[in-house]
Enzyme design. Sequence first.
Site, short mmCIF file in Angstrom:
data_model
loop_
_atom_site.label_atom_id
_atom_site.label_comp_id
_atom_site.label_asym_id
_atom_site.label_seq_id
_atom_site.Cartn_x
_atom_site.Cartn_y
_atom_site.Cartn_z
N SER A 7 0.72 -13.33 -29.88
CA SER A 7 1.73 -14.43 -30.63
C SER A 7 3.20 -14.75 -29.70
O SER A 7 3.31 -13.77 -29.29
CB SER A 7 2.07 -13.16 -31.82
OG SER A 7 1.86 -13.21 -32.52
N ARG A 66 9.65 -5.91 -32.98
CA ARG A 66 9.30 -6.80 -31.39
C ARG A 66 10.44 -6.53 -30.66
O ARG A 66 11.08 -7.37 -30.16
CB ARG A 66 9.36 -7.94 -31.89
CG ARG A 66 7.62 -8.03 -32.72
CD ARG A 66 6.51 -7.90 -31.19
NE ARG A 66 5.12 -8.73 -32.29
CZ ARG A 66 4.64 -7.50 -32.80
NH1 ARG A 66 4.88 -6.14 -33.54
NH2 ARG A 66 3.28 -7.99 -33.28
N GLU A 103 8.15 -14.62 -28.38
CA GLU A 103 8.14 -13.57 -27.96
C GLU A 103 7.80 -13.17 -26.48
O GLU A 103 8.60 -11.31 -25.84
CB GLU A 103 7.19 -12.64 -28.72
CG GLU A 103 6.96 -11.42 -29.35
CD GLU A 103 6.09 -11.54 -29.73
OE1 GLU A 103 5.64 -10.78 -30.73
OE2 GLU A 103 4.65 -10.44 -28.81
N1 EPU Z 1 -1.40 -18.16 -40.52
C1 EPU Z 1 -1.22 -19.66 -41.52
N2 EPU Z 1 -1.68 -20.32 -40.44
C2 EPU Z 1 -2.22 -19.74 -38.89
C3 EPU Z 1 -1.71 -18.38 -38.78
C4 EPU Z 1 -0.88 -17.77 -39.70
O1 EPU Z 1 -0.95 -20.04 -42.14
O2 EPU Z 1 -2.62 -20.56 -38.17
C5 EPU Z 1 -0.04 -17.35 -41.96
C6 EPU Z 1 -1.10 -16.97 -43.25
O3 EPU Z 1 -1.38 -17.04 -44.30
C7 EPU Z 1 -1.69 -15.27 -42.53
C8 EPU Z 1 0.14 -15.02 -42.32
O4 EPU Z 1 0.19 -16.48 -41.51
O5 EPU Z 1 -1.71 -14.22 -43.83
C9 EPU Z 1 0.13 -13.97 -40.66
O6 EPU Z 1 -0.69 -14.72 -39.81
P1 EPU Z 1 -1.74 -13.08 -39.44
O7 EPU Z 1 -2.26 -12.87 -40.03
O8 EPU Z 1 -3.11 -13.82 -38.44
O9 EPU Z 1 -0.06 -12.34 -38.17
P2 EPU Z 1 0.92 -13.64 -38.10
O10 EPU Z 1 1.71 -12.92 -38.35
O11 EPU Z 1 0.21 -14.23 -37.50
C10 EPU Z 1 1.45 -10.74 -36.94
C11 EPU Z 1 1.88 -10.12 -35.52
C12 EPU Z 1 0.80 -10.37 -34.85
C13 EPU Z 1 -0.10 -8.93 -35.55
C14 EPU Z 1 -0.42 -9.66 -36.89
C15 EPU Z 1 -1.27 -8.20 -37.56
C16 EPU Z 1 4.41 -11.13 -34.97
C17 EPU Z 1 5.34 -11.65 -34.25
N3 EPU Z 1 2.69 -11.56 -34.65
O12 EPU Z 1 0.62 -11.92 -36.65
O13 EPU Z 1 0.96 -9.16 -33.31
O14 EPU Z 1 -1.58 -8.78 -34.40
O15 EPU Z 1 0.64 -9.89 -37.34
O16 EPU Z 1 -0.23 -6.91 -37.99
O17 EPU Z 1 4.56 -10.42 -35.52
C18 EPU Z 1 1.29 -10.16 -31.22
O18 EPU Z 1 2.35 -10.15 -31.37
O19 EPU Z 1 1.43 -11.02 -29.97
C19 EPU Z 1 0.81 -9.95 -32.21
C20 EPU Z 1 -0.61 -10.82 -31.96
#
Ligand code: EPU
Length: 341
Positions: free
Chosen positions: A236, A165, A332
């Site tokens: 995010s 990022r 972000e």
């Molecule tokens: N989780 C929870 N509760 C929640 C959300 C997430 O427990 O409410 C845990 C879950 O265990 C899940 C883990 O967090 O397995 C990761 O969550 P998720 O797969 O939804 O991905 P993220 O880390 O929340 C990141 C990126 C997203 C991208 C996804 C998929 C960042 C800041 N965000 O989200 O990017 O789409 O991975 O690769 O790196 C963005 O930057 O705007 C964005 C949406």
Amino acid sequence: MIHPQENADLTALNSFAFEARAQYLIDIEQESDIADAVAFTEQKQLPLIVFGGGSNLILDPFLPAVVIRFAREGYRKLSETDADVLVEVEAGHNWHQLVLAMAREGWHGLENLALIPGTVGAAPVQNIGAYGVELKDRFVSLTAFDQESRHFVELSAEQCNFAYRNSIFKSECPGRYIISRVRFRLSKEFVPLLGYGGLRQALDGARPTAEAVLQTVVSVRQSKLPDPAVIGNAGSFFENPIIPDEQFAQLKTRFPDVVAFADRPGYTKLAAGWLIDQAGWKGYRQGAVGVYDKQALVLVNHGGGDAKALMALAAEIQRSVAERYGVNLVPEPRRYPKPSV
Ligand code: EPU
């Protein structure tokens, strides 16, 4: 020829749908307009802000600035080999439309990045990424107007210094370069990248086609992330924090279920969504703003909210996460105008 629009309404141009106006808004129709817009900005003695799709912005009600945005779309193949193609894309092209067009052409590598809001020109700024792929993995170079030298320059991936990022456009020299064209190398053969657990599970074992991966990414995103056309948000809201392994080991003894991923050697990336969720914020609402009920990492504007209310909520979440886990969350999206304190 540029046509600056005065006191322009930006409400429809930011995905939080905050009511906002800019002193001037200029649509860039062709590359030569950029130098004209820069000269206009200097004459008015205002800062210049480049808008992409407005999907990573937190806007205060008035921007004493010249906002420019790229009106031009389009892509062209510059060269090809038996294995791949070099494609050049206009900064104003919608990112998801590019992902769809490349899939139709049979030029692969962007499938995992489907449905990310925003434009191609904005994509390198924060090195957009999702489901195990980042822009930098497909990026070759870009053309940008350098406000220091007053010339168009070509910047390689190395010069852009991409990281999670992040890039020079965000950290080392914010505001210096105005990105006008981006070049990608895409592959004629499709190799599925299914390292991200949620994607692999949704695809159910079989070696999927490019179309299947693209469609699955679209449906996984739609199931977790709110559509900005329905509810204001910027994806995010916080970056996933990267902490030293020793700190992670301590955290893990206190919170054995903490969700984390190995990062560069010696560091672990925490799922900020898990930290916020476990701290009890998911679905929380404070007036017009709140935490999305299906993904705790996404802050939303239920309607009628503003940057001040959103930042107050973000500060409370940061405080609660810092107290509970000793981890700092970094937003972000970018706030304009920059707060003076
Ligand atoms: N989780 C929870 N509760 C929640 C959300 C997430 O427990 O409410 C845990 C879950 O265990 C899940 C883990 O967090 O397995 C990761 O969550 P998720 O797969 O939804 O991905 P993220 O880390 O929340 C990141 C990126 C997203 C991208 C996804 C998929 C960042 C800041 N965000 O989200 O990017 O789409 O991975 O690769 O790196 C963005 O930057 O705007 C964005 C949406």
